[in-house]
Design a protein around this motif. Structure first.
Motif, PDB file in Angstrom:
ATOM      1  N   ARG A  53      44.823  33.208  45.120  1.00 11.86           N
ATOM      2  CA  ARG A  53      45.648  33.984  44.205  1.00 11.86           C
ATOM      3  C   ARG A  53      44.805  34.585  43.087  1.00 11.86           C
ATOM      4  O   ARG A  53      43.907  33.930  42.535  1.00 11.86           O
ATOM      5  N   LEU A  54      45.117  35.849  42.767  1.00 10.30           N
ATOM      6  CA  LEU A  54      44.478  36.566  41.667  1.00 10.30           C
ATOM      7  C   LEU A  54      45.545  36.910  40.637  1.00 10.30           C
ATOM      8  O   LEU A  54      46.493  37.641  40.931  1.00 10.30           O
ATOM      9  N   ASP A  55      45.416  36.366  39.433  1.00  7.85           N
ATOM     10  CA  ASP A  55      46.360  36.637  38.346  1.00  7.85           C
ATOM     11  C   ASP A  55      45.688  37.486  37.277  1.00  7.85           C
ATOM     12  O   ASP A  55      44.488  37.338  37.016  1.00  7.85           O
ATOM     13  N   VAL A  56      46.484  38.355  36.634  1.00 11.79           N
ATOM     14  CA  VAL A  56      45.981  39.195  35.546  1.00 11.79           C
ATOM     15  C   VAL A  56      46.822  38.914  34.306  1.00 11.79           C
ATOM     16  O   VAL A  56      48.054  38.910  34.365  1.00 11.79           O
ATOM     17  N   PHE A  57      46.142  38.683  33.184  1.00 15.19           N
ATOM     18  CA  PHE A  57      46.806  38.380  31.918  1.00 15.19           C
ATOM     19  C   PHE A  57      46.346  39.374  30.857  1.00 15.19           C
ATOM     20  O   PHE A  57      45.210  39.857  30.894  1.00 15.19           O
TER      21      PHE A  57
END
Length: 247
Positions: free
Chosen positions: A95-99
């Motif tokens: 999983r790749l999350d962006v914040f």
């Protein structure tokens, strides 16, 4: 004299200890980072369009940060090169999350931020394209704003026996111009959170040029031509009348 020599040796010893405590530069020959942070606070800074790499273990949380200015539509891409097939025990979901700068998770407008890698796969690629970065927003809104954005890459699900296996990650963040149709009024006095990243090429608030100028200029030109035509028709109506007997 002896006291001076003792003091000199002590200074040299302390210097050596400090030098050993400072890690070597984590950058490749082209200046791209070769390490990732393990928390938001230690996230590695990456420029737009720069490919960063990192060697890690399955189960680690890897963090990077990159800049994005108003009017841009950021896209993050991450490729994980997995351990040898013979060492793995099954499929795993990455999983790749962006914040944003306030560590609010930003939804992906498009892309595939979560993907399962089969046991026979040698790599897995994840993508996430954010919504267009706005020049300003209401306090209650979670719209993306100019500033630093964080990437977090990790395995979300997989065999427990595979945790700790070596992996190699490659990430890249790009940000194309979304165009004047997505421009908005207002402007932040400063980026939401600049972090450790460098300011984008066109600045945090975007460049002065926008395709909205073309629409505005074209509309003004058409309006001017229409005005001239109407004036001419009203001022000299006989020029546009058909001659008697014509037809």
């Amino acid at each position: 004299m002896r006291a001076f020599r003792v003091l000199s040796h002590a200074v040299l010893a302390v210097t050596a200890l400090l030098a050993a405590a400072v890690p070597a530069s984590a950058k490749g020959e082209d200046g791209a980072p070769t390490e990732a942070g393990t928390t938001f606070r230690t996230a590695t800074a990456v420029k737009q369009g720069q490919k960063a790499t990192a060697s890690a273990s399955a189960g680690d949380y890897l963090y990077w940060q990159f800049p994005a200015g108003a009017g841009q539509r950021p896209t993050a891409t991450a490729t994980v090169n997995l351990a040898d097939v013979s060492a793995r025990h099954g499929a795993a979901t990455w999983r790749l999350d962006v914040f944003d700068g306030l560590r609010r998770r930003q939804p992906c407008a498009s892309g595939e931020p979560e993907k399962k890698a089969g046991q026979q796969d040698s790599s897995v690629t994840l993508t996430c394209t954010l919504r267009t970065v706005r020049p300003w927003a209401e306090r209650w809104s979670d719209d993306p704003l100019p500033g630093a954005y964080y990437l977090r890459l990790t395995v979300a699900d997989g065999p427990e026996e595979d945790l700790g296996l070596p992996v190699r990650a490659e990430v890249e963040a790009t940000a194309g111009d979304a165009g004047g149709a997505h421009a908005g009024g207002g402007e932040l006095g400063a980026p939401l959170h600049a972090g450790a990243v460098a300011e984008p090429k066109d600045g945090w608030t975007g460049g002065w040029w926008s395709d909205r100028w073309l629409w505005t200029g074209g509309g003004a030109l058409l309006a001017a031509l229409a005005g001239i035509g109407g004036y001419t028709l009203t001022r000299h109506p006989h020029r546009f009348r058909s001659r008697p007997g014509a037809g």
